[in-house]
Design an enzyme around this catalytic site. Structure first.
Site, PDB file in Angstrom:
ATOM      1  N   ARG A   1       0.836  -1.180   0.000  1.00 44.18           N
ATOM      2  CA  ARG A   1       0.000   0.000   0.000  1.00 44.18           C
ATOM      3  C   ARG A   1       0.877   1.238   0.000  1.00 44.18           C
ATOM      4  O   ARG A   1       2.078   1.144   0.159  1.00 44.18           O
ATOM      5  CB  ARG A   1      -0.911  -0.008   1.225  1.00 44.18           C
ATOM      6  CG  ARG A   1      -0.207  -0.481   2.515  1.00 44.18           C
ATOM      7  CD  ARG A   1      -0.434   0.360   3.733  1.00 44.18           C
ATOM      8  NE  ARG A   1      -0.384   1.766   3.531  1.00 44.18           N
ATOM      9  CZ  ARG A   1       0.731   2.516   3.647  1.00 44.18           C
ATOM     10  NH1 ARG A   1       1.887   1.932   3.927  1.00 44.18           N
ATOM     11  NH2 ARG A   1       0.684   3.822   3.471  1.00 44.18           N
ATOM     12  N   GLY A   2       0.227   2.370  -0.295  1.00 46.14           N
ATOM     13  CA  GLY A   2       0.990   3.593  -0.500  1.00 46.14           C
ATOM     14  C   GLY A   2       1.090   3.825  -1.995  1.00 46.14           C
ATOM     15  O   GLY A   2       1.483   2.913  -2.739  1.00 46.14           O
TER      16      GLY A   2
ATOM     17  N   GLN B   1      -2.777   2.308   9.760  1.00 46.88           N
ATOM     18  CA  GLN B   1      -1.447   2.437   9.142  1.00 46.88           C
ATOM     19  C   GLN B   1      -0.501   3.266  10.021  1.00 46.88           C
ATOM     20  O   GLN B   1       0.704   3.011  10.077  1.00 46.88           O
ATOM     21  CB  GLN B   1      -1.552   3.087   7.760  1.00 46.88           C
ATOM     22  CG  GLN B   1      -2.189   2.214   6.685  1.00 46.88           C
ATOM     23  CD  GLN B   1      -3.678   2.466   6.527  1.00 46.88           C
ATOM     24  OE1 GLN B   1      -4.382   2.713   7.516  1.00 46.88           O
ATOM     25  NE2 GLN B   1      -4.184   2.386   5.311  1.00 46.88           N
TER      26      GLN B   1
ATOM     27  N   ASP C   1      -2.346  10.615  -2.527  1.00 47.42           N
ATOM     28  CA  ASP C   1      -2.650   9.531  -3.465  1.00 47.42           C
ATOM     29  C   ASP C   1      -2.969  10.062  -4.853  1.00 47.42           C
ATOM     30  O   ASP C   1      -2.835   9.351  -5.848  1.00 47.42           O
ATOM     31  CB  ASP C   1      -3.813   8.690  -2.919  1.00 47.42           C
ATOM     32  CG  ASP C   1      -3.376   7.937  -1.683  1.00 47.42           C
ATOM     33  OD1 ASP C   1      -3.469   8.508  -0.573  1.00 47.42           O
ATOM     34  OD2 ASP C   1      -2.888   6.794  -1.827  1.00 47.42           O
TER      35      ASP C   1
ATOM     36  N   ASN D   1      -5.966  12.097  -0.009  1.00 47.68           N
ATOM     37  CA  ASN D   1      -5.081  11.357   0.880  1.00 47.68           C
ATOM     38  C   ASN D   1      -5.950  10.570   1.854  1.00 47.68           C
ATOM     39  O   ASN D   1      -7.182  10.643   1.833  1.00 47.68           O
ATOM     40  CB  ASN D   1      -4.114  12.294   1.607  1.00 47.68           C
ATOM     41  CG  ASN D   1      -2.950  11.531   2.241  1.00 47.68           C
ATOM     42  OD1 ASN D   1      -2.239  10.790   1.573  1.00 47.68           O
ATOM     43  ND2 ASN D   1      -2.771  11.708   3.543  1.00 47.68           N
ATOM     44  N   LYS D   2      -5.292   9.802   2.715  1.00 50.70           N
ATOM     45  CA  LYS D   2      -6.007   8.951   3.649  1.00 50.70           C
ATOM     46  C   LYS D   2      -7.134   9.676   4.372  1.00 50.70           C
ATOM     47  O   LYS D   2      -6.967  10.844   4.767  1.00 50.70           O
ATOM     48  CB  LYS D   2      -5.006   8.410   4.679  1.00 50.70           C
ATOM     49  CG  LYS D   2      -5.545   7.394   5.657  1.00 50.70           C
ATOM     50  CD  LYS D   2      -6.316   6.250   5.027  1.00 50.70           C
ATOM     51  CE  LYS D   2      -5.556   5.635   3.887  1.00 50.70           C
ATOM     52  NZ  LYS D   2      -6.373   4.763   3.008  1.00 50.70           N
TER      53      LYS D   2
END
Ligand SMILES: CSC[C@H]1O[C@H](OP(=O)(O)O)[C@H](O)[C@@H]1O
Length: 349
Positions: A45-46, A193, A234, A244-245
């Protein structure tokens, strides 16, 4: 530092980030289906790491292919590309990396040349990302001073990239140079995370890190001397709006309230000029069980309705600066990002 992905020609080893921090194990993937599953399940992930995993999946498929004619090979390669592209919708690096490999492969005049071009491009993406992240770290360090504490969310670290990370890159570089930076890491519900990966990564590097729950962010900004909020991304839209998250947008609003700089650490590979604004960024929604259960145990009544977006979008007006490998962008993001992407494109020729 463990590498997120190891390419081995007929397979790729993926560090299983769902097992961290308590177990370090690699998943051996010999098919695009196995890589697809690792991406979908956030074993890798990432944004940059997802792109690298997909690029290496194409290289492994190509090396294993027995198709002997170029049209048949390229037609099948395109199907593998489309399949990998279906694994997650938000991180533009997935599509950017797949398209870089496809663009190279279609210049080949034969199957063996296509296989070499695919492998070379996938390895180049990984090597470039390491240099990009280090450069982001250098630029980010210019905004920080010895003794500063930063606040971050999710994990935009070394295991989410080829090395160093993006948001965490200044922390790693500072440690290497004896500069005393520290971090407050939001645990990052629902997949944790921050609590699992950022704490582990920074502790491994000897960086001072304090874990907080996501709901503690406001009080942490109010009571601790937070020098800056630094987050990953992202997908950065052409106007600077950033996906983003989930939880990032809230941190940006809080940072503005507390007059704390809010920085997005963004490789140019994550800037997507074809997406005009944040409204057009596809936001992944994930399984309800990620919210209704914890470590397999139900925490909500059966049948509870769930909204589980994995990302949110921070409007560019809340972003103090976007830190790229080519420099720090402030304000007038549309013009600056377009100019920087042109330099990225020129460098790739
Ligand atoms: C350099 S990592 C970028 C980005 O990716 C993460 O999302 P996920 O863990 O769902 O892959 C997070 O949004 C990071 O900031």
């Amino acid at each position: 530092m463990l590498r997120s992905i190891e390419y081995k020609k007929d397979h790729v080893l993926i560090l299983d980030q769902q097992l961290l921090p308590h177990e370090t194990a690699y998943v051996r993937c010999a098919t695009t289906a196995e890589v697809w599953e690792c991406i979908r399940a956030l074993k890798v992930r990432g944004a940059p790491a997802i792109g690298m995993a997909a690029a290496f999946a194409l290289a492994v498929w190509a090396n294993r292919s027995r198709l002997s004619t170029l049209p048949a090979f390229l037609e099948s390669l395109e199907r593998e590309r489309d399949y990998l592209a279906s694994s997650r919708p938000t991180a533009v690096n997935l599509f950017w990396a797949l398209d870089r490999v496809m663009s190279k492969a279609t210049t080949a005049t034969g199957v063996e040349e296509a296989k070499r071009l695919i492998e070379t491009e996938a390895l180049a993406i990984q090597a470039e990302d390491e240099a990009v992240c280090k450069s982001i770290g250098e630029h980010a360090l210019s905004l920080l001073a010895d003794g500063d504490a930063i606040l971050t969310i999710c994990n935009a670290g070394a295991i989410a990239t080829a090395r160093y990370g993006t948001a965490l890159a200044p922390l790693h570089l500072a440690k290497e140079r004896g500069i005393g930076l520290s971090a407050y890491a939001c645990e990052t519900r629902p997949l944790l995370q921050g609590g699992r990966l950022t704490t582990w990564e920074l502790q491994q590097a000897g960086v001072d890190v304090t874990l907080i729950s996501d709901s503690m962010a406001a009080y942490t900004m109010a009571t601790k001397k937070i020098a800056a909020v630094i987050v990953g991304c992202d997908r950065v839209a052409a106007n600077g709006d950033t996906a983003n998250k989930i939880g990032t947008f809230g941190l940006a609003v809080l940072a503005k309230e507390f007059n704390i700089p809010f920085y997005v650490a963004a490789p140019l590979s994550t800037v997507d000029l074809s997406t005009a604004t944040g409204d057009e960024i596809p936001i992944e929604e994930r399984a309800p069980e990620e919210i209704t259960h914890f470590q397999g145990q139900p925490i909500a009544p059966a049948g509870t309705k769930v909204f589980n977006p994995a990302f949110d979008v921070t409007p560019h007006r809340y972003i103090t600066a976007i830190i790229t490998e080519a420099g720090i962008v402030r304000n007038n993001y549309a013009e600056a990002l377009s100019r920087l992407k042109r330099t990225e494109h020129a460098a790739a020729q």
